[in-house]
Write a protein that holds these residues in place. Structure first.
Motif, PDB file in Angstrom:
ATOM      1  N   SER A 155       0.816  -1.160   0.074  1.00  0.00           N
ATOM      2  CA  SER A 155      -0.088  -0.045   0.065  1.00  0.00           C
ATOM      3  C   SER A 155       0.870   1.266  -0.171  1.00  0.00           C
ATOM      4  CB  SER A 155      -0.813  -0.037   1.238  1.00  0.00           C
ATOM      5  OG  SER A 155      -1.835  -0.995   1.195  1.00  0.00           O
ATOM      6  N   ALA A 156       1.910   1.202   0.720  1.00  0.00           N
ATOM      7  CA  ALA A 156       2.956   2.354   0.805  1.00  0.00           C
ATOM      8  C   ALA A 156       3.443   2.730  -0.670  1.00  0.00           C
ATOM      9  CB  ALA A 156       3.746   1.967   2.019  1.00  0.00           C
ATOM     10  N   GLN A 157       3.845   1.500  -1.222  1.00  0.00           N
ATOM     11  CA  GLN A 157       4.635   1.572  -2.458  1.00  0.00           C
ATOM     12  C   GLN A 157       3.509   2.540  -3.440  1.00  0.00           C
ATOM     13  OE1 GLN A 157       6.391  -1.887  -3.960  1.00  0.00           O
ATOM     14  NE2 GLN A 157       6.280  -1.249  -6.134  1.00  0.00           N
ATOM     15  N   ALA A 158       2.446   1.789  -3.404  1.00  0.00           N
ATOM     16  CA  ALA A 158       1.238   2.492  -4.420  1.00  0.00           C
ATOM     17  C   ALA A 158       1.107   3.912  -3.891  1.00  0.00           C
ATOM     18  CB  ALA A 158       0.004   1.414  -4.081  1.00  0.00           C
ATOM     19  N   PHE A 159       0.937   4.335  -2.772  1.00  0.00           N
ATOM     20  CA  PHE A 159       0.714   5.573  -2.514  1.00  0.00           C
ATOM     21  C   PHE A 159       1.691   6.345  -3.032  1.00  0.00           C
ATOM     22  CE2 PHE A 159       0.712   9.192   0.147  1.00  0.00           C
ATOM     23  CZ  PHE A 159      -0.777   9.562   0.541  1.00  0.00           C
ATOM     24  N   VAL A 160       2.831   6.239  -2.748  1.00  0.00           N
ATOM     25  CA  VAL A 160       3.961   7.130  -2.763  1.00  0.00           C
ATOM     26  C   VAL A 160       4.270   7.219  -4.650  1.00  0.00           C
ATOM     27  CG1 VAL A 160       6.180   5.565  -2.979  1.00  0.00           C
ATOM     28  CG2 VAL A 160       6.205   8.021  -2.061  1.00  0.00           C
ATOM     29  N   GLU A 161       4.009   5.964  -4.947  1.00  0.00           N
ATOM     30  CA  GLU A 161       4.247   6.069  -6.784  1.00  0.00           C
ATOM     31  C   GLU A 161       3.166   7.034  -7.416  1.00  0.00           C
ATOM     32  OE1 GLU A 161       6.579   5.360  -8.192  1.00  0.00           O
ATOM     33  OE2 GLU A 161       7.886   3.536  -7.623  1.00  0.00           O
ATOM     34  N   ALA A 162       2.021   7.284  -6.550  1.00  0.00           N
ATOM     35  CA  ALA A 162       1.099   8.101  -7.179  1.00  0.00           C
ATOM     36  C   ALA A 162       1.145   9.678  -6.840  1.00  0.00           C
ATOM     37  CB  ALA A 162      -0.372   7.750  -6.606  1.00  0.00           C
ATOM     38  N   ARG A 163       2.334   9.994  -6.124  1.00  0.00           N
ATOM     39  CA  ARG A 163       2.439  11.114  -5.390  1.00  0.00           C
ATOM     40  C   ARG A 163       3.843  11.814  -5.979  1.00  0.00           C
ATOM     41  NH1 ARG A 163      -0.431  12.870  -1.053  1.00  0.00           N
ATOM     42  NH2 ARG A 163       0.862  14.788  -1.020  1.00  0.00           N
ATOM     43  N   PRO A 164       3.719  12.708  -7.062  1.00  0.00           N
ATOM     44  CA  PRO A 164       5.287  13.088  -7.540  1.00  0.00           C
ATOM     45  C   PRO A 164       5.715  14.127  -6.654  1.00  0.00           C
ATOM     46  CG  PRO A 164       3.196  14.223  -8.663  1.00  0.00           C
ATOM     47  CD  PRO A 164       2.624  12.983  -7.843  1.00  0.00           C
ATOM     48  N   ASP A 165       5.011  14.801  -5.739  1.00  0.00           N
ATOM     49  CA  ASP A 165       5.725  15.512  -4.525  1.00  0.00           C
ATOM     50  C   ASP A 165       6.510  14.612  -3.362  1.00  0.00           C
ATOM     51  OD1 ASP A 165       3.070  14.540  -3.816  1.00  0.00           O
ATOM     52  OD2 ASP A 165       2.832  15.940  -2.018  1.00  0.00           O
ATOM     53  N   LEU A 166       6.328  13.230  -3.406  1.00  0.00           N
ATOM     54  CA  LEU A 166       7.043  12.477  -2.527  1.00  0.00           C
ATOM     55  C   LEU A 166       8.062  11.768  -3.274  1.00  0.00           C
ATOM     56  CD1 LEU A 166       3.955  11.656  -0.210  1.00  0.00           C
ATOM     57  CD2 LEU A 166       5.544  13.604   0.090  1.00  0.00           C
ATOM     58  N   ASP A 167       9.077  11.220  -2.537  1.00  0.00           N
ATOM     59  CA  ASP A 167       9.855  10.223  -2.805  1.00  0.00           C
ATOM     60  C   ASP A 167      10.094   9.299  -1.344  1.00  0.00           C
ATOM     61  OD1 ASP A 167      10.753  10.224  -5.808  1.00  0.00           O
ATOM     62  OD2 ASP A 167      11.525  12.339  -5.244  1.00  0.00           O
ATOM     63  N   ALA A 168      10.431   8.219  -1.533  1.00  0.00           N
ATOM     64  CA  ALA A 168      10.606   7.432  -0.545  1.00  0.00           C
ATOM     65  C   ALA A 168      11.545   6.251  -0.853  1.00  0.00           C
ATOM     66  CB  ALA A 168       9.371   6.678  -0.089  1.00  0.00           C
ATOM     67  N   TYR A 169      12.203   5.697   0.435  1.00  0.00           N
ATOM     68  CA  TYR A 169      13.085   4.508   0.465  1.00  0.00           C
ATOM     69  C   TYR A 169      12.846   3.530   1.241  1.00  0.00           C
ATOM     70  CZ  TYR A 169      17.865   2.249   0.477  1.00  0.00           C
ATOM     71  OH  TYR A 169      18.553   1.236   0.387  1.00  0.00           O
ATOM     72  N   PHE A 170      12.311   2.305   1.088  1.00  0.00           N
ATOM     73  CA  PHE A 170      11.832   1.391   2.079  1.00  0.00           C
ATOM     74  C   PHE A 170      12.873   0.244   2.111  1.00  0.00           C
ATOM     75  CE2 PHE A 170       7.805   2.626  -0.217  1.00  0.00           C
ATOM     76  CZ  PHE A 170       7.205   3.675   0.854  1.00  0.00           C
ATOM     77  N   ILE A 171      12.948  -0.170   3.424  1.00  0.00           N
ATOM     78  CA  ILE A 171      13.701  -1.498   3.867  1.00  0.00           C
ATOM     79  C   ILE A 171      12.710  -2.215   4.417  1.00  0.00           C
ATOM     80  CG2 ILE A 171      15.700  -2.281   5.059  1.00  0.00           C
ATOM     81  CD1 ILE A 171      17.111   0.553   5.201  1.00  0.00           C
ATOM     82  N   TYR A 172      12.906  -3.539   3.693  1.00  0.00           N
ATOM     83  CA  TYR A 172      11.898  -4.640   4.267  1.00  0.00           C
ATOM     84  C   TYR A 172      12.366  -6.019   4.238  1.00  0.00           C
ATOM     85  CZ  TYR A 172      11.177  -5.646  -0.771  1.00  0.00           C
ATOM     86  OH  TYR A 172      11.561  -6.129  -2.136  1.00  0.00           O
TER      87      TYR A 172
END
Length: 340
Positions: A302-319
């Motif tokens: 869900s987090a990946q889908a959310f951030v990919e739809a937001r050009p104003d945000l970037d993210a780095y996830f460790i899982y």
């Protein structure tokens, strides 16, 4: 004109020229970088900025004002008085944090929620000592939880649907404090700075080496004492807010099971997702802080889908993958910050 008078005039001209050269040289010399350190919200702050004078006294005064507004550990703070049910008018700090929190709560469908305080306390991670709750306790606390159950009136009053409802800004206060100190520095004409409060960061301009700032992301290994500072990666970045949320420091074990501090506002229980840490880059640190917490609640997909739809945000996830091994995911925009 006699010879001695000519010599005196020449000497004065020479001294004037030397003084002018000295003044111009020092005038054009770049201001030094200051480095200030201290404590706020139970954590450390580190601030580096280019300015002719040290501004720590003003910084500390601003941080004291923030503590007096947003810290639940300060009995006289605005948020503490609201949690006690006092009829008060909130200040500008609280207003900004509350309004932005409500926006992020709406956007994330409640994954981020500042009314989660009773649950956080019950699980032993809040500003009041809690005991390990049973399912009936969790269910009862969920009845007094929910961002839609609290509003801020135009005249600055908090209205709670239930007087037992309590607020916590722990997932956003540090980020906002970083923004507030960055704004203070900007008002002082500072163009190059890094403000770090407990790992939430704003960077602007250049570091003392004339380069973009380098910000490390820690490996999410169990480290409740914060002794391990091994880095997963380093970002080379400027003109942004950066925040990381993770469950690798604030946690405990009970009956062989790990319970981390991130509480899902909708279930009332600590999250058990595969995502171990979420680092978010945004225009401001308050937003980055809030979204990082929301992503920990939402989980990887869900987090990946959310951030990919937001050009104003970037993210780095460790899982952790199905075998328990660490994996990473970053948005395409995040790749520009990879340190060379």
């Amino acid at each position: 004109m006699d010879k001695k008078k000519v010599q005196r005039n020449f000497l004065w001209v020479a001294l004037l020229l030397l003084a002018t050269v000295w003044i111009l040289a020092h005038h054009n010399q770049p201001a030094p970088y200051q480095a200030d350190h201290g404590r706020i919200f139970g954590t450390l702050y580190n601030i580096t900025y280019q300015h002719p004078e040290n501004l720590q006294d003003e910084i500390d005064r601003e941080l004291a004002r923030l503590d007096g507004s947003l810290s639940p550990f300060n009995d006289t703070s605005v948020i503490s008085r609201i949690n006690r049910g006092e009829d008060i008018k909130v200040d500008s700090f609280f207003t900004r944090v509350f309004r932005r929190s409500m926006e992020v709560s709406e956007e994330t469908h409640g994954a981020f929620d500042i009314t989660v305080a009773p649950l956080v306390n019950a699980w032993g991670f809040g500003f009041r000592q809690g005991t390990f709750p049973d399912s009936s306790t969790v269910d009862s606390l969920l009845l007094i939880t929910g961002y839609h159950k609290v509003t801020l009136t135009p005249d600055g009053k908090i209205i709670k649907q239930d007087p037992q409802l309590m607020l916590t800004c722990s997932a956003v206060a540090k980020g906002y404090a970083v923004d507030a100190i960055a704004a203070l520095l900007a008002r002082k004409g500072v163009k190059n700075y890094m403000v770090d409060i407990g790992g939430e960061v704003v960077v602007k301009g250049q570091n003392p080496r004339g380069e973009r700032w380098r910000i490390g992301i820690n490996k999410p290994v169990d480290d409740s004492l914060a002794l391990n500072q091994e880095l997963q990666t380093v970002l080379s970045i400027t003109d942004a807010g950066i925040a990381t949320s993770g469950n690798y420091r604030n946690y405990y074990y009970r009956d062989g099971k790990k319970y981390a501090h991130t509480i899902d506002p909708q279930t009332g229980y600590p999250v058990q997702h595969s995502i171990l840490s979420a680092t978010v880059v945004a225009a401001d640190c308050m937003s980055a802080d809030a979204y990082a917490t929301a992503f920990m609640v939402m989980g990887m997909e869900s987090a990946q889908a959310f951030v990919e739809a937001r050009p104003d945000l970037d993210a780095y996830f460790i899982y952790a993958d199905s075998t328990g091994r660490y994996q990473t995911y970053m948005t395409s925009g995040m790749k520009q910050y990879a340190a060379k």
